[in-house]
Design a protein around this motif. Sequence first.
Motif, PDB file in Angstrom:
ATOM      1  N   GLY A 233      85.111  41.544   1.391  1.00 58.99           N
ATOM      2  CA  GLY A 233      86.123  40.486   1.343  1.00 58.99           C
ATOM      3  C   GLY A 233      85.547  39.114   1.653  1.00 58.99           C
ATOM      4  N   LEU A 234      86.454  38.145   1.601  1.00 57.48           N
ATOM      5  CA  LEU A 234      86.047  36.740   1.726  1.00 57.48           C
ATOM      6  C   LEU A 234      85.272  36.430   3.015  1.00 57.48           C
ATOM      7  CD1 LEU A 234      86.347  34.241   0.014  1.00 57.48           C
ATOM      8  CD2 LEU A 234      88.589  33.832   1.050  1.00 57.48           C
ATOM      9  N   ASP A 235      85.609  37.117   4.104  1.00 59.37           N
ATOM     10  CA  ASP A 235      84.878  36.890   5.365  1.00 59.37           C
ATOM     11  C   ASP A 235      83.377  37.164   5.209  1.00 59.37           C
ATOM     12  OD1 ASP A 235      87.125  36.265   6.820  1.00 59.37           O
ATOM     13  OD2 ASP A 235      87.341  38.248   7.741  1.00 59.37           O
TER      14      ASP A 235
ATOM     15  N   MET B  73      86.268  40.672  11.160  1.00 58.29           N
ATOM     16  CA  MET B  73      85.857  40.547   9.760  1.00 58.29           C
ATOM     17  C   MET B  73      86.727  41.411   8.845  1.00 58.29           C
ATOM     18  SD  MET B  73      83.290  38.486   9.864  1.00 58.29           S
ATOM     19  CE  MET B  73      82.205  38.686   8.443  1.00 58.29           C
ATOM     20  N   HIS B  74      86.868  40.961   7.603  1.00 54.57           N
ATOM     21  CA  HIS B  74      87.643  41.718   6.628  1.00 54.57           C
ATOM     22  C   HIS B  74      87.116  43.152   6.503  1.00 54.57           C
ATOM     23  CE1 HIS B  74      89.364  37.961   4.474  1.00 54.57           C
ATOM     24  NE2 HIS B  74      90.287  38.525   5.211  1.00 54.57           N
ATOM     25  N   THR B  75      88.041  44.027   6.259  1.00 52.14           N
ATOM     26  CA  THR B  75      87.782  45.469   6.259  1.00 52.14           C
ATOM     27  C   THR B  75      86.651  45.883   5.313  1.00 52.14           C
ATOM     28  OG1 THR B  75      90.051  45.848   6.862  1.00 52.14           O
ATOM     29  CG2 THR B  75      88.897  47.695   5.857  1.00 52.14           C
TER      30      THR B  75
ATOM     31  N   ALA C 226      91.862  61.232  12.017  1.00 56.82           N
ATOM     32  CA  ALA C 226      92.200  60.027  11.258  1.00 56.82           C
ATOM     33  C   ALA C 226      91.660  58.812  11.997  1.00 56.82           C
ATOM     34  CB  ALA C 226      93.711  59.906  11.100  1.00 56.82           C
ATOM     35  N   ILE C 227      91.176  57.858  11.235  1.00 52.02           N
ATOM     36  CA  ILE C 227      90.732  56.582  11.807  1.00 52.02           C
ATOM     37  C   ILE C 227      91.479  55.481  11.072  1.00 52.02           C
ATOM     38  CG2 ILE C 227      88.787  55.018  12.187  1.00 52.02           C
ATOM     39  CD1 ILE C 227      86.968  57.451  12.354  1.00 52.02           C
ATOM     40  N   ILE C 228      92.020  54.552  11.845  1.00 57.86           N
ATOM     41  CA  ILE C 228      92.815  53.487  11.257  1.00 57.86           C
ATOM     42  C   ILE C 228      91.976  52.208  11.181  1.00 57.86           C
ATOM     43  CG2 ILE C 228      94.921  52.118  11.528  1.00 57.86           C
ATOM     44  CD1 ILE C 228      95.187  55.257  10.929  1.00 57.86           C
ATOM     45  N   THR C 229      91.900  51.644   9.988  1.00 61.75           N
ATOM     46  CA  THR C 229      91.185  50.383   9.796  1.00 61.75           C
ATOM     47  C   THR C 229      92.135  49.412   9.086  1.00 61.75           C
ATOM     48  OG1 THR C 229      89.114  49.408   8.972  1.00 61.75           O
ATOM     49  CG2 THR C 229      90.115  51.112   7.587  1.00 61.75           C
ATOM     50  N   HIS C 230      91.629  48.294   8.539  1.00 61.11           N
ATOM     51  CA  HIS C 230      92.491  47.320   7.850  1.00 61.11           C
ATOM     52  C   HIS C 230      93.678  46.972   8.761  1.00 61.11           C
ATOM     53  CE1 HIS C 230      95.093  45.684   4.579  1.00 61.11           C
ATOM     54  NE2 HIS C 230      93.933  45.339   4.057  1.00 61.11           N
ATOM     55  N   CYS C 231      93.349  46.530   9.985  1.00 60.39           N
ATOM     56  CA  CYS C 231      94.362  46.375  11.021  1.00 60.39           C
ATOM     57  C   CYS C 231      95.249  45.162  10.763  1.00 60.39           C
ATOM     58  CB  CYS C 231      93.694  46.270  12.383  1.00 60.39           C
ATOM     59  SG  CYS C 231      92.723  47.756  12.753  1.00 60.39           S
ATOM     60  N   GLY C 232      96.539  45.373  10.886  1.00 57.83           N
ATOM     61  CA  GLY C 232      97.513  44.306  10.718  1.00 57.83           C
ATOM     62  C   GLY C 232      97.867  43.676  12.052  1.00 57.83           C
TER      63      GLY C 232
ATOM     64  N   PRO D 254      91.627  39.458  -2.194  1.00 52.92           N
ATOM     65  CA  PRO D 254      90.675  38.571  -1.507  1.00 52.92           C
ATOM     66  C   PRO D 254      89.972  39.219  -0.312  1.00 52.92           C
ATOM     67  CG  PRO D 254      92.802  37.455  -1.837  1.00 52.92           C
ATOM     68  CD  PRO D 254      92.956  38.838  -2.374  1.00 52.92           C
ATOM     69  N   ASP D 255      90.708  40.024   0.463  1.00 50.12           N
ATOM     70  CA  ASP D 255      90.117  40.613   1.672  1.00 50.12           C
ATOM     71  C   ASP D 255      89.241  41.828   1.356  1.00 50.12           C
ATOM     72  OD1 ASP D 255      92.665  41.704   0.935  1.00 50.12           O
ATOM     73  OD2 ASP D 255      92.772  42.791   2.840  1.00 50.12           O
TER      74      ASP D 255
END
Length: 239
Positions: free
Chosen positions: A39-41, A21-23, A196-202, A61-62
């Motif tokens: 986001g759109l999801d 799902m979107h971040t 640190a935590i990484i989100t919004h994964c590419g 959008p996300d």
Amino acid sequence: MTLTFLGTRGEIEMRTRRHRMHTSLLVSYRGARVMIDCGLDWLGKFQWLHPSAIVLTHAHPDHAWGLRNGAPCPVYAPEITSQELQRYPIKDRHVIKHRTPTKICGTTFEAFPVEHSILSPAVGYRVSAGRACIFYAPDLIFIHDRSAALRDVQIYIGDGATMTRTFIRRRGKALIGHSPVRTQLTWCQKEGVQRAIITHCGSEIVTGDERKMFANLRAIAEERDVDVRIAYDGMKLTL
Ligand SMILES: [Zn+2]
Ligand SMILES: [Zn+2]
């Protein structure tokens, strides 16, 4: 303060079970549930989470288009983001002024402008409640006032769109895009943020071999004395 990573997928086509799902981040404190980004999801779905309020980082959008049909709770956003979404039938709108700590359902949000997009300017939020304090910026190239944003922050939650590759384009005088995770971990080192935590994964995270990629990431983080994790949908932690 409890953090639930509702979604951890960036603006990419691919989705997996870990990054579906979107971040979006749910910040829960003393019974209130504030959702950051929708986001759109999340269109037609986020209502089931019963958020007490929704806070937006920017109008991409996300991050915001899940509100296309309105929201059953107050929506907080910087003025420019709210204007971009003015056609959305959101009844209870509130403006969050830059650099002005704003209490929302018992949790304090302070918006810090970040470089990311010209058309949809973005902010990151310094979020604090009780003794807990985090900084959340899912999309960014840099934070304009980084020292103030990250001062005494327990966890930096940042943009996983790209790990080491540069994802930045110049448009006239401005820059648009995303800074690599490596650069963001350097900021943590400079400002003394230990987690640190990484989100919004590419796509490097979502389509690649996440375990192999994480080994590389951990080496980068260790060099900088930062403890790093990659968030996944449903991940929860209490501060
Ligand atoms: Zn995004
Ligand atoms: Zn964006």
